[in-house]
Design a protein around this motif. Structure first.
Motif, mmCIF file in Angstrom:
data_model
loop_
_atom_site.group_PDB
_atom_site.id
_atom_site.type_symbol
_atom_site.label_atom_id
_atom_site.label_comp_id
_atom_site.label_asym_id
_atom_site.label_seq_id
_atom_site.Cartn_x
_atom_site.Cartn_y
_atom_site.Cartn_z
ATOM 1 N N PHE A 1 55.174 18.380 15.425
ATOM 2 C CA PHE A 1 56.560 18.316 15.871
ATOM 3 C C PHE A 1 56.657 18.927 17.265
ATOM 4 C CE2 PHE A 1 56.669 18.880 11.249
ATOM 5 C CZ PHE A 1 57.528 17.855 10.847
ATOM 6 N N PRO A 2 57.483 18.350 18.150
ATOM 7 C CA PRO A 2 57.742 19.002 19.437
ATOM 8 C C PRO A 2 58.828 20.056 19.267
ATOM 9 C CG PRO A 2 58.919 16.937 19.345
ATOM 10 C CD PRO A 2 58.128 17.044 18.050
ATOM 11 N N VAL A 3 58.793 21.090 20.077
ATOM 12 C CA VAL A 3 59.884 22.066 20.100
ATOM 13 C C VAL A 3 60.904 21.564 21.123
ATOM 14 C CG1 VAL A 3 60.574 24.425 20.634
ATOM 15 C CG2 VAL A 3 58.432 24.001 19.400
ATOM 16 N N ASP A 4 62.113 21.328 20.671
ATOM 17 C CA ASP A 4 63.185 20.821 21.521
ATOM 18 C C ASP A 4 64.135 21.944 21.911
ATOM 19 O OD1 ASP A 4 62.319 18.097 21.327
ATOM 20 O OD2 ASP A 4 63.242 17.986 19.340
ATOM 21 N N TYR B 1 61.046 22.571 9.479
ATOM 22 C CA TYR B 1 59.687 22.017 9.497
ATOM 23 C C TYR B 1 59.110 21.948 8.081
ATOM 24 C CZ TYR B 1 59.520 23.123 14.590
ATOM 25 O OH TYR B 1 59.739 23.223 15.941
ATOM 26 N N ALA B 2 59.316 23.012 7.309
ATOM 27 C CA ALA B 2 58.799 23.050 5.933
ATOM 28 C C ALA B 2 59.431 21.954 5.077
ATOM 29 C CB ALA B 2 59.044 24.427 5.315
ATOM 30 N N GLN B 3 60.723 21.751 5.232
ATOM 31 C CA GLN B 3 61.430 20.705 4.484
ATOM 32 C C GLN B 3 60.931 19.319 4.888
ATOM 33 O OE1 GLN B 3 64.098 21.078 2.252
ATOM 34 N NE2 GLN B 3 64.673 18.944 2.094
ATOM 35 N N GLU C 1 54.026 22.360 21.232
ATOM 36 C CA GLU C 1 53.860 21.378 20.180
ATOM 37 C C GLU C 1 53.447 22.162 18.943
ATOM 38 O OE1 GLU C 1 51.853 17.088 19.140
ATOM 39 O OE2 GLU C 1 50.926 18.305 20.698
ATOM 40 N N VAL C 2 54.048 21.832 17.836
ATOM 41 C CA VAL C 2 53.845 22.572 16.598
ATOM 42 C C VAL C 2 53.055 21.716 15.620
ATOM 43 C CG1 VAL C 2 55.033 23.674 14.664
ATOM 44 C CG2 VAL C 2 56.010 23.804 16.963
ATOM 45 N N GLU C 3 52.015 22.317 15.039
ATOM 46 C CA GLU C 3 51.265 21.654 13.977
ATOM 47 C C GLU C 3 51.640 22.328 12.667
ATOM 48 O OE1 GLU C 3 47.064 20.310 14.373
ATOM 49 O OE2 GLU C 3 46.756 21.753 12.734
ATOM 50 N N GLN D 1 54.073 31.545 7.972
ATOM 51 C CA GLN D 1 53.535 31.110 6.691
ATOM 52 C C GLN D 1 54.688 31.106 5.697
ATOM 53 O OE1 GLN D 1 50.484 34.273 6.919
ATOM 54 N NE2 GLN D 1 49.045 32.668 6.310
ATOM 55 N N ILE D 2 54.776 30.013 4.943
ATOM 56 C CA ILE D 2 55.885 29.847 4.002
ATOM 57 C C ILE D 2 55.329 29.474 2.634
ATOM 58 C CG2 ILE D 2 57.983 28.520 3.479
ATOM 59 C CD1 ILE D 2 58.160 27.954 6.541
#
Length: 132
Positions: A10-13, A31-33, A72-74, A105-106
């Motif tokens: 996901f990009p950080v906007d 992100y988790a959802q 950028e988020v992985e 961490q979730i």
């Protein structure tokens, strides 16, 4: 048996940034959802998707490092190796792309429901087999 790790980026906007200049805490849960939904849709059969829905019972979040605009988020997710009745634990790690350690961490506990009646359903073994 180890569960498969499912990965999305996901990009950080700009809308994700809070007044402190980093990604807002609620965005980590988004992100988790989003990855949980994508993982479910990628692995469950069409019949399973039509028959069941999931609801969250609990989220536990450990924040480790800030994410910032332009990162950028992985996001990586997997499920526990076994469900417990209607409940199933899901794990999510959120990384700045290329980082060795997660930014968050979730652990989430999800509950399986019948899609029509919304009543609690025990997670069937054939569903577990698709994810572990």
């Amino acid at each position: 048996m180890a569960a498969e790790v499912f990965i999305q980026r996901f990009p950080v906007d700009a809308a994700d940034i809070d007044e402190l200049g980093h990604v807002n805490n609620i965005v980590y849960l988004r992100y988790a959802q989003e990855i949980a939904i994508a993982h479910w849709r990628a692995r469950a059969s069409p019949e399973m998707i039509a028959t069941y829905v999931w609801v969250v019972m609990r989220h536990e979040v450990d924040y480790r490092a800030a994410l910032k605009l332009g990162d950028e988020v992985e996001v990586r997710t997997w499920v526990d190796d076994q469900a417990r009745g209607p409940a199933w634990a899901r794990f999510v790690e959120i990384y700045k792309a290329g980082a060795e350690k997660p930014s968050a961490q979730i652990k989430s506990n999800w509950c399986l429901l019948d899609a029509q009646t919304r009543r609690i359903r025990r997670v069937p073994p054939d569903l577990v087999e698709r994810f572990v």
